[in-house]
Design an enzyme around this catalytic site. Structure first.
Site, mmCIF file in Angstrom:
data_model
loop_
_atom_site.group_PDB
_atom_site.id
_atom_site.type_symbol
_atom_site.label_atom_id
_atom_site.label_comp_id
_atom_site.label_asym_id
_atom_site.label_seq_id
_atom_site.Cartn_x
_atom_site.Cartn_y
_atom_site.Cartn_z
ATOM 1 N N LYS A 35 0.815 -1.215 0.000
ATOM 2 C CA LYS A 35 0.000 0.000 0.000
ATOM 3 C C LYS A 35 0.851 1.270 0.000
ATOM 4 C CE LYS A 35 -0.717 -0.010 5.050
ATOM 5 N NZ LYS A 35 0.019 1.208 5.360
ATOM 6 N N THR A 36 1.971 1.260 0.722
ATOM 7 C CA THR A 36 2.835 2.452 0.729
ATOM 8 C C THR A 36 3.387 2.709 -0.666
ATOM 9 O OG1 THR A 36 3.454 2.022 3.039
ATOM 10 C CG2 THR A 36 4.841 3.535 1.782
ATOM 11 N N ASP A 221 -3.799 7.106 5.095
ATOM 12 C CA ASP A 221 -3.338 5.731 5.279
ATOM 13 C C ASP A 221 -3.938 5.162 6.563
ATOM 14 O OD1 ASP A 221 -1.979 3.408 4.833
ATOM 15 O OD2 ASP A 221 -0.029 4.163 5.483
ATOM 16 N N GLU A 222 -3.984 3.836 6.671
ATOM 17 C CA GLU A 222 -4.506 3.143 7.859
ATOM 18 C C GLU A 222 -5.886 3.680 8.244
ATOM 19 O OE1 GLU A 222 -3.049 0.615 8.803
ATOM 20 O OE2 GLU A 222 -0.902 0.796 8.473
ATOM 21 N N GLN A 252 -7.637 -5.454 9.703
ATOM 22 C CA GLN A 252 -6.577 -5.051 10.627
ATOM 23 C C GLN A 252 -7.021 -3.915 11.543
ATOM 24 O OE1 GLN A 252 -2.360 -5.241 9.134
ATOM 25 N NE2 GLN A 252 -3.348 -5.253 7.130
ATOM 26 N N ARG A 607 2.238 -10.947 10.355
ATOM 27 C CA ARG A 607 3.550 -10.319 10.582
ATOM 28 C C ARG A 607 4.665 -11.248 10.117
ATOM 29 N NH1 ARG A 607 1.960 -6.080 9.810
ATOM 30 N NH2 ARG A 607 0.070 -7.255 9.366
#
Length: 767
Positions: A35-36, A221-222, A252, A607
């Protein structure tokens, strides 16, 4: 750069997200889906292809670490003009707006930002002034209620209007007083930064209009972590040009306890019916087996948008499940596994992370890592900026910058000790309150304060002169040099040197680190100021200071691990009542709380890049009592074909279980909603248990047969003195049948009463 250069190396969904630049856009970005990268390429496309001015782009995320990563990647890709793009956290963006417009809300632009400790200190003062009994209601509970109210944009008046029971009415009163005291101190807490910016935009449309014209393209973002206040802030900013792109993953969303509202992302299309939705499901981080496990767990949630992670990476090894007799053996196993992996050069220490549901679980891992000489670091311990010496020096800088900050002045008035006691402080506080002036102003008028001795007045005059001198220096020096002056002129450094202890030496090293931070700030800031330095320090989170170059195993809660990735992950305490937590199981909205816990499990699983091990214990010491646990439902939701119960490839970690015993064992453990308690799971060979089956059986040979194992043989009894390797000498209080072993209760003078299984504790009788 042209369009092909910008989008050529993206997958089709990433490319679609980059090219969707006008109007509202929702990018559902699964874990590890890049996504970044999408956001950075989208910024490049806006500038290089569409000709958007860099200064018209605003990208907001949640942590400084994430913002710094995005900033560096934008700088590398965009090059010239990239510095005009504002990449910021929510709080930093709001501080930027408030510093320029604080006067419109009745604040000075030099307002302080209160952290949790400051808030608690202030609330304790209010409790005392209001004669509020802290046994009836807790300061932290009131602060939590206030924080929740601000997250929902509820001010004190509205709070009192909608909450009419006795307790809530009292909280509403304290809320109002708390806000008044913040304003008097020219201070805001973290929630105020968002709350007040929304207030500013709504009450002063000219300020909002200017911000809208400045930032025509917004990227958040997020987005799944936003609360109601942040949603309102974003909505206001985007209302004029509607070029709003939000990126997030509802799977998430794990910060409900901090006010995050999952409805913001689930209901985005209802608020913006014309929104374009793009799903990023290709994962670039993990093996397919790990992703399959994550997919199978999260699909049990009902409140989510459908998506399934996949990867072109290898299938990888299956997810390992290891179950032990107790938490001690769980930690022992992890230490042994990490040492083995490092020695055999499969992983380095920094490749490994131990994740757990609660901070209390870290203790056993710390002890075992210390015994095994494994370097580690705990994330979520004492934050660097929460240490006493750091808070003292920051309080001096705050006093120089904002004389109205009563908490800062009161913290340092007698630090280092200068003979100004509590009685003097109380008289100064009463004088300040009566006169409607700041605490520091009362110090400057000490001669007018009734009841102060001439000696006290002289000491106060010396303190006031010290601050005045530092303020003069602040006009001509940067934060780093001013900090050096504070350390020297106050005598803080001299006092620590005079102590000549290891603790004092450690504090001096922390102070040196703070000076280094100030120097670093000056090097990076366009226009370094004292207010700017204090702002940056106030907005730093513990995870932001994580040094990726340290070769240490990281220990952290699952919440702290979000946004990170590791080649090797151990998820500890996978047991009902621990994870999912007992609070979630007993909650009024148990279904919703368990779904939040399941999202947390999904975050933990994703993770891991190459190796994932799920750990569980049949019993665990909780509040001094051994408690039996069943296997977590989140483990039982993973299909059996994805689970590895032991190394059948010859690495010798666990006894191989074949035949009917092995089949029954696996079936029992993996059967949905059946914990398999009566079968147990084998402890690892080499972990100090001798390969004993945890249910009280022991494997022989290949494990084709099992026999009952008796309790450990001991040479002590109740009343005897014994020695423990960690706790020293103590007295045996009782010995009882613990089922699979003798449960020994020992009173250690320096540690209190402890309970052990005899076979594990290895207590030695003292003659």
């Amino acid at each position: 750069m042209n369009q092909q250069e910008i989008t050529g190396n993206l997958n089709s969904e990433q490319r679609e997200a980059v090219l969707a630049t006008e109007g509202p856009v929702l990018i559902l970005a699964g874990a590890g889906s890049g996504k970044t990268r999408v956001l950075v390429h989208r910024i490049a496309y806006l500038i290089d292809v569409l000709g958007v001015s860099p200064g018209e782009i605003l990208a907001i995320t949640f942590t400084n670490k994430a913002a710094d990563e995005m900033r560096s990647r934008v700088d590398r890709m965009i090059g010239f003009g990239a510095d005009q793009i504002l990449v910021s956290t929510f709080h930093s963006f709001c501080v930027r707006i408030l510093r320029r417009n604080a006067e419109l809300l009745g604040y000075s632009r030099y307002f302080s930002i209160y952290d949790g400790d400051d808030q608690l200190t202030l609330m304790k003062q209010i409790f005392k002034q209001q004669n509020t009994d802290s046994r009836m209601m807790k300061e932290k509970s009131v602060l939590a209620a206030i924080s929740s109210a601000k997250d929902e944009l509820v001010d004190p008046a509205r709070f009192r209007e909608i909450n009419t029971d006795y307790y809530s009415t009292k909280v509403g009163t304290l809320y109002g007083i708390y806000q008044d005291r913040l304003r008097e101190n020219n201070a805001m807490d973290f929630d105020d930064l968002i709350f007040r910016t929304v207030e500013l935009f709504e009450k002063h449309p000219e300020v909002l209009d200017a911000c809208q014209d400045r930032f025509r393209y917004l990227m958040i973002d997020e987005y799944q972590d936003t609360n109601t206040a942040q949603f309102r802030l974003v909505s206001l900013l985007a209302s004029k040009y509607r070029n709003l792109c939000v990126v997030g993953d509802d799977d998430q969303s794990i910060y409900k306890f901090r006010g995050a509202n999952i409805r913001n992302i689930l209901g985005f299309e209802k608020v913006f019916p014309d929104a374009k939705v793009v799903r990023l499901e290709q994962n670039y981080r993990s093996t397919q087996n790990i992703l399959n496990a994550a997919n199978e767990v999260i699909r049990h949630n009902h409140g989510r948008k459908d998506k399934r992670l996949w990867t072109e990476n290898e299938a990888g090894t299956r997810v390992a499940l290891r179950r032990f007799e107790d938490g001690f053996r769980e930690a022992e196993y992890v230490a042994a596994e990490i040492r083995k992996d490092v020695e055999e050069r499969r992983f380095d220490y920094q490749d490994c992370a131990v994740l757990y549901r609660t901070n209390a679980q870290s203790r056993l891992f710390e002890e075992k890592f210390l015994m095994a000489n494994i370097p580690y670091r705990i994330i979520g311990g004492i934050n660097f900026y929460a240490r006493k010496e750091i808070k003292d020096l920051i309080a001096y800088l705050k006093t120089v910058d904002n004389g109205n900050d009563d908490l800062a002045v009161q913290r340092i008035i007698n630090v280092p000790k200068r003979g100004i006691g509590g009685t003097t402080v109380a008289k100064l506080s009463a004088y300040a309150e009566a006169g409607g002036i700041s605490f520091f102003d009362s110090i400057c008028e000490a001669r007018e304060v009734m009841g102060l001795s001439s000696a006290a007045v002289k000491k106060l005059a010396g303190f006031a002169a010290l601050i005045a001198g530092l303020r003069v220096k602040a006009e001509s020096t940067g934060p780093a040099e001013l900090l050096r002056n504070v350390i020297r002129d106050t005598g803080y450094e001299d006092e620590l040197k005079a102590e000549n202890t290891d603790e004092a030496e450690a504090r001096l090293e922390n102070i040196d680190e703070l000076v280094s931070k100030a120097v670093q700030y000056e090097e990076n800031a366009e226009e370094p100021t004292l207010s700017g330095f204090l702002e940056e320090v106030a907005l730093i989170a513990d995870i932001d200071s994580l040094d990726d170059s340290e070769n240490r195993v990281l220990l952290m809660t699952l919440h702290s691990a979000k946004g990170l990735e590791f080649p090797c992950v151990y998820m500890a305490g996978m047991e009902e009542g621990l994870f999912p937590s007992r609070l979630s199981l007993d909650a009024d909205d148990a279904e919703g709380e368990i779904e939040e816990e399941r999202r947390l499990a999904y975050v933990g699983i994703t993770r891991a890049k190459k190796k994932l091990t799920l750990l569980s214990a049949r019993s665990r010491m909780l509040r001094g009592e051994m408690v039996s646990n069943t296997l977590s439902r989140f483990v039982r939701e993973i299909p059996r074909e994805l689970i590895d119960l032991g190394d059948e490839g010859g690495r010798g970690r666990t006894p191989v279980l074949r035949g009917k015993v092995g089949r029954d064992l696996r079936d029992a453990i993996l059967k949905p909603y059946d914990s398999g308690e009566k079968f147990g799971i084998p402890a690892p060979s080499g972990s100090g248990t001798g390969g004993r089956l945890l249910s009280g059986t022991s494997g022989r040979g290949t494990g084709a047969a099992a026999a009952s194992a008796g309790p450990a043989s001991v040479d002590y009894s109740a009343g005897d003195r014994v020695r423990h390797v960690k706790f020293g000498e103590g007295t045996v209080l009782s010995m009882e049948d613990g089922g699979r072993d003798i449960l020994v209760t020992v009173d250690f003078p320096a540690w209190g009463v402890k309970k052990f299984y005899a076979g594990f504790a290895r207590l030695v009788k003292v003659d």
